[in-house]
Design a protein around this motif. Structure first.
Motif, short mmCIF file in Angstrom:
data_model
loop_
_atom_site.label_atom_id
_atom_site.label_comp_id
_atom_site.label_asym_id
_atom_site.label_seq_id
_atom_site.Cartn_x
_atom_site.Cartn_y
_atom_site.Cartn_z
N LYS A 227 -37.17 21.51 76.24
CA LYS A 227 -35.95 22.09 76.76
C LYS A 227 -36.20 23.41 77.49
O LYS A 227 -35.48 23.76 78.44
CB LYS A 227 -34.96 22.31 75.61
N ARG A 228 -37.23 24.15 77.09
CA ARG A 228 -37.52 25.42 77.74
C ARG A 228 -37.98 25.23 79.18
O ARG A 228 -37.68 26.03 80.06
CB ARG A 228 -38.56 26.20 76.92
N PHE A 229 -38.70 24.15 79.42
CA PHE A 229 -39.08 23.84 80.80
C PHE A 229 -37.85 23.37 81.59
O PHE A 229 -37.63 23.77 82.73
CB PHE A 229 -40.13 22.73 80.84
N ARG A 241 -33.37 14.89 88.12
CA ARG A 241 -34.73 14.61 88.57
C ARG A 241 -35.31 15.84 89.27
O ARG A 241 -34.57 16.72 89.72
CB ARG A 241 -34.77 13.42 89.52
N THR A 242 -36.61 15.88 89.35
CA THR A 242 -37.28 16.99 90.02
C THR A 242 -37.26 16.74 91.52
O THR A 242 -37.73 15.70 91.99
CB THR A 242 -38.74 17.12 89.54
N LEU A 243 -36.74 17.70 92.27
CA LEU A 243 -36.72 17.59 93.73
C LEU A 243 -37.98 18.17 94.34
O LEU A 243 -38.27 17.94 95.52
CB LEU A 243 -35.48 18.31 94.27
N PHE A 244 -38.72 18.95 93.54
CA PHE A 244 -40.01 19.50 93.96
C PHE A 244 -41.00 19.30 92.82
O PHE A 244 -40.62 19.22 91.66
CB PHE A 244 -39.90 21.00 94.28
N GLY A 245 -42.26 19.27 93.18
CA GLY A 245 -43.30 19.17 92.16
C GLY A 245 -44.54 18.49 92.71
O GLY A 245 -44.50 17.31 93.07
N ALA A 246 -45.63 19.23 92.79
CA ALA A 246 -46.89 18.68 93.28
C ALA A 246 -47.53 17.83 92.19
O ALA A 246 -47.45 18.14 91.00
CB ALA A 246 -47.83 19.81 93.69
N LYS A 698 -44.45 23.32 86.19
CA LYS A 698 -45.15 22.34 87.02
C LYS A 698 -45.23 20.99 86.31
O LYS A 698 -45.06 20.89 85.10
CB LYS A 698 -46.55 22.86 87.36
N TYR A 699 -45.54 19.97 87.10
CA TYR A 699 -45.69 18.64 86.53
C TYR A 699 -46.74 18.62 85.42
O TYR A 699 -46.56 17.96 84.40
CB TYR A 699 -46.11 17.65 87.63
N ARG A 700 -47.86 19.32 85.64
CA ARG A 700 -48.94 19.29 84.66
C ARG A 700 -48.48 19.86 83.32
O ARG A 700 -49.07 19.57 82.28
CB ARG A 700 -50.14 20.07 85.19
N GLU A 701 -47.42 20.70 83.33
CA GLU A 701 -46.89 21.27 82.10
C GLU A 701 -45.80 20.37 81.51
O GLU A 701 -45.85 20.01 80.33
CB GLU A 701 -46.33 22.67 82.39
N MET A 702 -44.83 19.99 82.30
CA MET A 702 -43.70 19.21 81.78
C MET A 702 -44.13 17.85 81.26
O MET A 702 -43.57 17.34 80.29
CB MET A 702 -42.64 19.04 82.87
N LEU A 703 -45.13 17.24 81.91
CA LEU A 703 -45.55 15.88 81.55
C LEU A 703 -46.54 15.84 80.39
O LEU A 703 -46.75 14.78 79.80
CB LEU A 703 -46.15 15.18 82.76
N PHE A 704 -47.15 16.97 80.08
CA PHE A 704 -48.21 16.94 79.07
C PHE A 704 -48.02 17.93 77.92
O PHE A 704 -48.72 17.85 76.92
CB PHE A 704 -49.57 17.21 79.75
N ILE A 705 -47.08 18.87 78.06
CA ILE A 705 -46.87 19.86 76.99
C ILE A 705 -45.50 19.62 76.39
O ILE A 705 -44.47 19.96 76.96
CB ILE A 705 -46.99 21.29 77.54
N TYR A 706 -45.47 19.01 75.22
CA TYR A 706 -44.21 18.76 74.52
C TYR A 706 -44.46 18.57 73.05
O TYR A 706 -45.59 18.45 72.62
CB TYR A 706 -43.47 17.54 75.11
#
Length: 706
Positions: A227-229, A241-246, A698-706
């Motif tokens: 939730k913090r992200f 949805r994310t409109l930006f994100g490498a 970033k994607y690398r954080e939202m997708l892997f840190i939970y």
């Protein structure tokens, strides 16, 4: 918004997960269904004669006896109050795609005192404001009256919230003039239409009238992020949805997330979700990691389609609520992250006639006349009405998923598997003589037992695949109601049953099987183009589908045109599922919904680029210029290779924002193109702006840190 919050969140999540403790699982599931006014509760709280009449409606489809409403309401109220409920609501599914409810208390003053009351009228009918929901022109602001009508085939349930509880009564929702303003009413109509058509067809086979039960198993895919992200991403909390994100260096390409070990925090969440669902009598059965990182799936057992659709709406709500309690956010958008798999809602559909599954091929499907007839009816229906099936899954979110090199492509085709494909080939040539049989797999190790092998493989690239005794429609989006695709399936199969019955109605008994075979052979020859057992992801299939004349409807705008076709209007009116006004209303509602979502996303993208990304990029550029100057003053080489790309990126960003501003006053195509161009610039900047300056998780954080 500052990057310090992003970095702080990363540390907090890591710390919390390091100390997380798995709760003990409950020793039993005696609580299953305790918050549902189910058959057991009815037997406990209702007189036997009333219970019998109500079961006749629920189990056998008999017309509801209005005279029992008062007794049922009294029993339902007592049951609900015993479970802590103080309010009741008519729970319905308007054309918003979500659920709606207006809570009324049981409280009624009487002679200066308070009593708890709930009448038969309270149970049977409610009156929400019909003009405040999407109606597509069926209701105007000055024509506000609408009605909710009790659906006794879907049991009432308790919704708990904080220290309170509310009795929820599933209902249909219609206008003052009788038109359906919801998702449930057309579904119930389509079931009734299929019942009549199945009775006609089965009667020709000498089968006595039985109840049709359409069954559904809806697999629900979803993403979870901390939730913090989420709260640092305006695109997520406003657009879903994310409109930006490498793209990160690692996402799903290692194929290590699917069916992987479920992280402790997620498993805690899943345990709580299942407990909530089991209390509601929802048979959540399967849970696992899905293909994309941070993506998961929940699958319930099969249920009658009306109940399954209601339950799926409850599942989505429970997922969101329980996620919030765990400091997570459940994302149900079809494509919350670009470049990795999106989320669908696999619609496993089958038809029972009495206790017989009409799509069960049996041991020798080539000899099973009723199964072959049903199969050919479905082949006819899917090929003839591919436009309606595609329309049923059309949405702004699903446009990002369908055809994006993941299941399924936007071309509607059918997968039958080796066994049925062989039987259909034989049928096309004449009288089928054999069926490929299942075998056993020997794995080459004496310590491993032989495995029974099914008679056919599976194909996850097919949008409409036969999977043993059902069809799996993989195209529905993860956020949508299950009702729409099943309304279409029920209606088009009802038509196919009738077409077959019309051809066979006057055939003498001694000629029946010969004429049946000829008719099924004709259907196969005319509609086999829709059968495709290969890889639906390839460019070759796109070319082959075009040669076959199969439509490739890529966008929602195209797909919704199916609602305007005269032949489709005639179909729905014939079967009493929709009238012309109701179809027009759905076209208007869906078109408006699409345009609004695209415009909202465009404004969010512009605002984020201008107010969040640009200031941070300028600050990074300013710092780079100072560093460059300092390097030159101290005799070091210039840092142009760092500062120059930043400056060029900012120029591109300013130009893209200007284009986006103009696009917002133009067509939706311009908005989509403007968003795409803006995203390319922002994602490029994300790669060169220093990490400590980047303001968004970033994607690398939202997708892997939970």
């Amino acid at each position: 918004m500052s990057n310090e919050y992003r970095l702080k969140a990363i540390k907090e999540i890591a710390s919390e997960n390091a100390t997380g403790v798995m709760p003990a699982a409950p020793a039993n599931i005696d609580f299953y269904g305790e918050d549902v006014f189910n058959a057991e509760a009815m037997r406990t709280y209702l007189p036997k004669d009333i219970c019998k009449k109500l079961f006749a409606t629920i189990d056998d489809g008999a017309p509801l006896d209005p005279s029992i409403a008062g007794e049922v309401a009294h029993a339902m109220k007592k049951w609900a109050i015993d479970r802590g409920a103080t309010h009741f609501t008519h729970w319905f599914q308007p054309l918003t795609g979500s659920t709606a409810e207006k809570h009324d208390s049981f409280l009624e003053p009487e002679d200066g005192k308070a009593i708890l009351a709930f009448s038969g009228k309270n149970l049977i009918v409610g009156e929400p404001d019909a003009s405040s929901f999407p109606s597509g022109g069926l209701r105007s602001t000055f024509e506000a009256r609408g009605y909710t009508a009790w659906d006794p085939t879907s049991p009432a349930f308790i919704k708990r919230h904080g220290n309170g509880a509310t009795l929820c009564i599933p209902t249909a929702f219609c206008s003052y003039t009788g038109e359906a303003l919801d998702k449930k009413t057309p579904l119930l109509r389509s079931i009734q239409a299929l019942q009549k058509s199945a009775d006609r067809l089965m009667g020709l086979f000498g089968v006595a009238p039985q109840k049709v039960t359409v069954t559904l198993g809806a697999e629900q895919e979803y993403f979870l992020v901390d939730k913090r992200f989420y709260l640092q991403r305006p695109d997520l909390y406003q657009a879903g949805r994310t409109l930006f994100g490498a793209a990160p260096a690692k996402h799903q390409q290692m194929e290590d997330h699917y069916f992987g070990s479920i992280p402790s925090r997620i498993l805690n969440f899943m345990n709580d979700v299942e407990k909530e669902l089991w209390k509601l009598g929802i048979p959540a059965k399967t849970r696992h990691n899905e293909v994309a990182p941070a993506q998961f799936e929940l699958a319930p057992m099969f249920e009658e389609v009306n109940l399954a659709c209601d339950h799926n709406m409850q599942i989505m709500e429970v997922l969101r609520q329980v996620a919030d309690r765990h400091g997570l956010v459940c994302l149900l958008h079809e494509k919350p992250f670009a470049g990795i798999n999106g989320s669908g809602k696999h619609n496993n559909w089958s038809v029972n006639y009495g206790k017989t599954n009409l799509l069960n091929p049996g041991k020798d499907p080539h000899q099973n006349a009723i199964f072959l007839t049903t199969l050919c009816a479905v082949i006819y229906a899917v090929d003839t009405h591919a436009d309606l099936l595609r329309m049923a899954v059309a949405s702004a979110g699903n446009d990002h998923r369908l055809g994006a090199n993941e299941a399924p492509p936007a071309i509607i085709s059918m997968y039958l598997g080796d066994q049925l494909a062989d039987v259909v080939d034989q049928l096309e040539k004449g009288d089928p003589k054999s069926s490929k049989q299942a075998g056993a797999l020997k794995l080459g190790s004496d310590t491993l037992p032989p495995l029974p092998r099914d008679a056919t493989d599976r194909n996850r690239t097919s949008p409409f695949a036969f999977t043993g005794n059902k069809f799996e429609f993989r195209a529905p989006g993860s956020s949508q109601s299950c009702s729409e695709p099943n309304v279409i399936l029920n209606t088009i199969v009802a038509e196919a049953f009738d077409i077959i019955a019309d051809k066979l109605a006057n055939v003498p008994a001694d000629k029946f099987h010969e004429e049946l075979q000829n008719l099924l052979q004709k259907i196969v020859k005319e509609h086999k183009r829709v059968i495709f057992n290969g890889n639906g992801y390839t460019d070759e299939w796109v070319e082959e589908a075009a040669k076959r004349g199969l439509p490739n409807t890529r966008t929602t705008m195209e797909a919704l045109q199916a609602l305007n076709k005269k032949e489709n209007v005639a179909l729905f009116e014939k079967y009493g599922v929709f009238n012309k006004r109701e179809l027009d209303s759905r076209y208007e509602v869906n078109m408006e919904d699409y345009h609004k979502k695209i415009h909202i996303e465009g404004e969010i993208a512009r605002d984020m680029a201008k107010d969040i990304i640009l200031p941070q990029a300028i600050e990074a550029y300013s710092a780079a210029l100072k560093a460059n100057e300092m390097a030159l003053n101290q005799g070091f080489p210039a840092l142009d290779s760092y500062a120059k790309p930043l400056g060029e990126g900012i120029k591109k960003l300013l130009a893209a924002i200007e284009v986006m501003e103009k696009a917002l006053a133009s067509k939706h195509e311009d908005i989509l193109n403007g968003m795409l161009d803006l995203r390319l610039v922002v994602d490029s900047l994300e790669k060169i702006v220093p990490d400590e300056k980047w303001p968004l998780p970033k994607y690398r954080e939202m997708l892997f840190i939970y």
